[in-house]
Write an enzyme that holds these catalytic residues in place. Structure first.
Site, mmCIF file in Angstrom:
data_model
loop_
_atom_site.group_PDB
_atom_site.id
_atom_site.type_symbol
_atom_site.label_atom_id
_atom_site.label_comp_id
_atom_site.label_asym_id
_atom_site.label_seq_id
_atom_site.Cartn_x
_atom_site.Cartn_y
_atom_site.Cartn_z
ATOM 1 N N CYS A 250 -12.936 2.883 29.803
ATOM 2 C CA CYS A 250 -11.517 3.080 29.514
ATOM 3 C C CYS A 250 -10.861 3.921 30.606
ATOM 4 O O CYS A 250 -11.532 4.629 31.363
ATOM 5 C CB CYS A 250 -11.319 3.732 28.138
ATOM 6 S SG CYS A 250 -11.551 5.530 28.081
ATOM 7 N N GLN B 275 -7.889 -8.738 -4.952
ATOM 8 C CA GLN B 275 -7.980 -7.415 -5.574
ATOM 9 C C GLN B 275 -9.095 -7.437 -6.630
ATOM 10 O O GLN B 275 -9.936 -8.316 -6.621
ATOM 11 C CB GLN B 275 -6.625 -7.028 -6.178
ATOM 12 C CG GLN B 275 -5.528 -6.791 -5.144
ATOM 13 C CD GLN B 275 -5.712 -5.482 -4.370
ATOM 14 O OE1 GLN B 275 -6.592 -4.661 -4.652
ATOM 15 N NE2 GLN B 275 -4.873 -5.284 -3.353
ATOM 16 N N PHE C 79 0.830 -1.206 0.000
ATOM 17 C CA PHE C 79 0.000 0.000 0.000
ATOM 18 C C PHE C 79 0.863 1.254 0.000
ATOM 19 O O PHE C 79 0.544 2.246 -0.671
ATOM 20 C CB PHE C 79 -0.940 0.015 1.206
ATOM 21 C CG PHE C 79 -1.884 1.193 1.188
ATOM 22 C CD1 PHE C 79 -3.004 1.180 0.377
ATOM 23 C CD2 PHE C 79 -1.637 2.323 1.953
ATOM 24 C CE1 PHE C 79 -3.871 2.266 0.333
ATOM 25 C CE2 PHE C 79 -2.494 3.418 1.916
ATOM 26 C CZ PHE C 79 -3.614 3.380 1.100
ATOM 27 N N CYS D 110 -11.773 7.763 30.399
ATOM 28 C CA CYS D 110 -13.127 8.150 30.825
ATOM 29 C C CYS D 110 -13.335 7.949 32.323
ATOM 30 O O CYS D 110 -14.130 8.657 32.948
ATOM 31 C CB CYS D 110 -14.167 7.367 30.029
ATOM 32 S SG CYS D 110 -14.369 7.958 28.327
ATOM 33 N N ASP E 162 1.564 -7.323 -3.002
ATOM 34 C CA ASP E 162 0.496 -7.104 -3.975
ATOM 35 C C ASP E 162 0.553 -5.689 -4.512
ATOM 36 O O ASP E 162 1.299 -4.847 -4.019
ATOM 37 C CB ASP E 162 -0.875 -7.352 -3.337
ATOM 38 C CG ASP E 162 -1.247 -6.271 -2.326
ATOM 39 O OD1 ASP E 162 -0.344 -5.827 -1.584
ATOM 40 O OD2 ASP E 162 -2.409 -5.852 -2.285
#
Length: 363
Positions: free
Chosen positions: A316, A182, A80, A319, A133
């Site tokens: 979490c 793909q 990528f 929080c 790829d």
């Protein structure tokens, strides 16, 4: 589904936080474990080749030791990044032999292809490695999609051949090899690619291309095309899915097991925090919130005196200990503590989505 790796069990569905440069931004391995992460995408092959280089990684003993991450790890092939750099022409050129790019500091030409990508992933030591790829562009039309698909298939065979020479990492650990479907946004090409991938001796199946995760409507359509063809006994991986918690819910509903995305930590550092409620409806889940796309922009002045947590009910660390007002202050001041605390929250929400989905599946 549950699958085993040399670094532990992974129960799906499972979100993989992304550590592109051998680090998930602003988070320690302890932070990741506390969010419920059991597998990460650690160390992009392209970036690791550029710096610190495979010689140093091998001298340290591999990416797990380098990062102090003791659990499962997947790495990508670098395909990528090659695709992204090739848009800039002079930086990276792609031909049948692979990709040729300049080292950004030394100017040295580096050749990344099926063989060198697999060899690099052996040095990295990931539990799951990806075949090299060519990521399919969305703007190139059918001819470009077909060319990328055919090249991806040729490179897959070379990747399999290279992996077969040594199925283990440089550290003696077994590695699983995944191939990548793909074909862009063309149904016949996606089906053709799926058929080809299924004929190969692979441990798992990824679904790639520029559109996957970027356009969720099209992602869902592509999954509908290929899902009937996919076996139940191999891990299914959508690459780059996870911009929002809802995206995870949507692809798992279509049979996906694992996914990765840089968005949760990227969103966090730019001030976008997930805030909503997981609601069970018709046997599945939705993530809904009052704000657009169930997230808040912490920079808004309305949060300057807000004593509530980012997301009511969230368990979490952030929080449980800090308020929107404090995070608003940290963000406005550009303080490092903000990036740390906000990233903990966003990754936790993604893992909470996975935990709740596992419960739904068991039910």
């Amino acid at each position: 589904m549950q699958f085993s790796t040399p670094h532990g069990e992974v129960t799906t569905p499972s979100f993989m936080p992304v550590g592109t440069r051998a680090m998930v931004n602003y988070l320690t391995p302890h932070d990741l474990q506390q969010t419920g992460s059991t597998i990460i995408l650690g160390g992009n092959t392209y970036h690791m080749l550029v710096s610190p280089g495979m010689e140093i990684i091998e001298a340290i003993g591999g990416m797990h030791r380098m990062m102090a991450w003791e659990h499962a790890m997947l790495t990508d092939s670098g395909g990528f990044q090659v695709f992204s750099l090739s848009k800039k022409g002079s930086i990276c050129l792609i031909d049948e032999e692979g990709a040729h790019f300049k080292h950004p500091m030394s100017g040295k030409i580096i050749h990344l292809n099926s063989c060198s990508s697999i060899q690099a992933q052996k040095s990295i030591g990931a539990d799951i490695i990806m075949a090299f790829d060519e990521c399919t562009p969305e703007q190139g039309g059918r001819d470009a999609a077909l060319a990328a698909l055919d090249r991806t298939h040729r490179w897959l065979l070379l990747s399999i051949e290279e992996h077969a020479k040594q199925p283990h990492s440089a550290y003696g650990k077994q590695q699983a090899l995944f191939g990548i479907i793909q074909g862009g946004s063309f149904r016949d090409l996606r089906e053709k690619s799926t058929e080809f991938i299924l004929q190969q001796p692979l441990d798992g199946i990824a679904i790639g291309g520029e559109v996957i995760g970027f356009d969720m409507v099209k992602t869902a359509e592509i999954l509908d095309w290929v899902r009937p063809m996919l076996p139940d006994d191999k891990v299914r991986y959508t690459m780059g899915v996870g911009l929002n918690p809802q995206d995870l819910l949507d692809v798992v509903a279509k049979g996906v097991d694992i996914f990765d995305c840089v968005a949760p930590t990227r969103n966090a550092r730019h001030g976008t925090l997930y805030c909503g409620e997981f609601i069970k409806s018709d046997g599945w889940l939705k993530f809904q919130g009052e704000e657009t796309q169930a997230r808040i922009l912490i920079k808004k002045s309305q949060y300057a005196k807000d004593e509530s947590p980012i997301m009511p009910g969230c368990e979490c660390y952030t929080c449980k200990h800090y308020t929107r007002a404090y995070l608003h202050y940290l963000f406005k001041e550009g303080l490092i503590a903000y990036f740390h605390l906000s990233s903990i929250h966003n990754i936790h929400v993604m893992q909470e989505a996975c935990r709740l989905m596992r419960e739904c599946i068991l039910d």
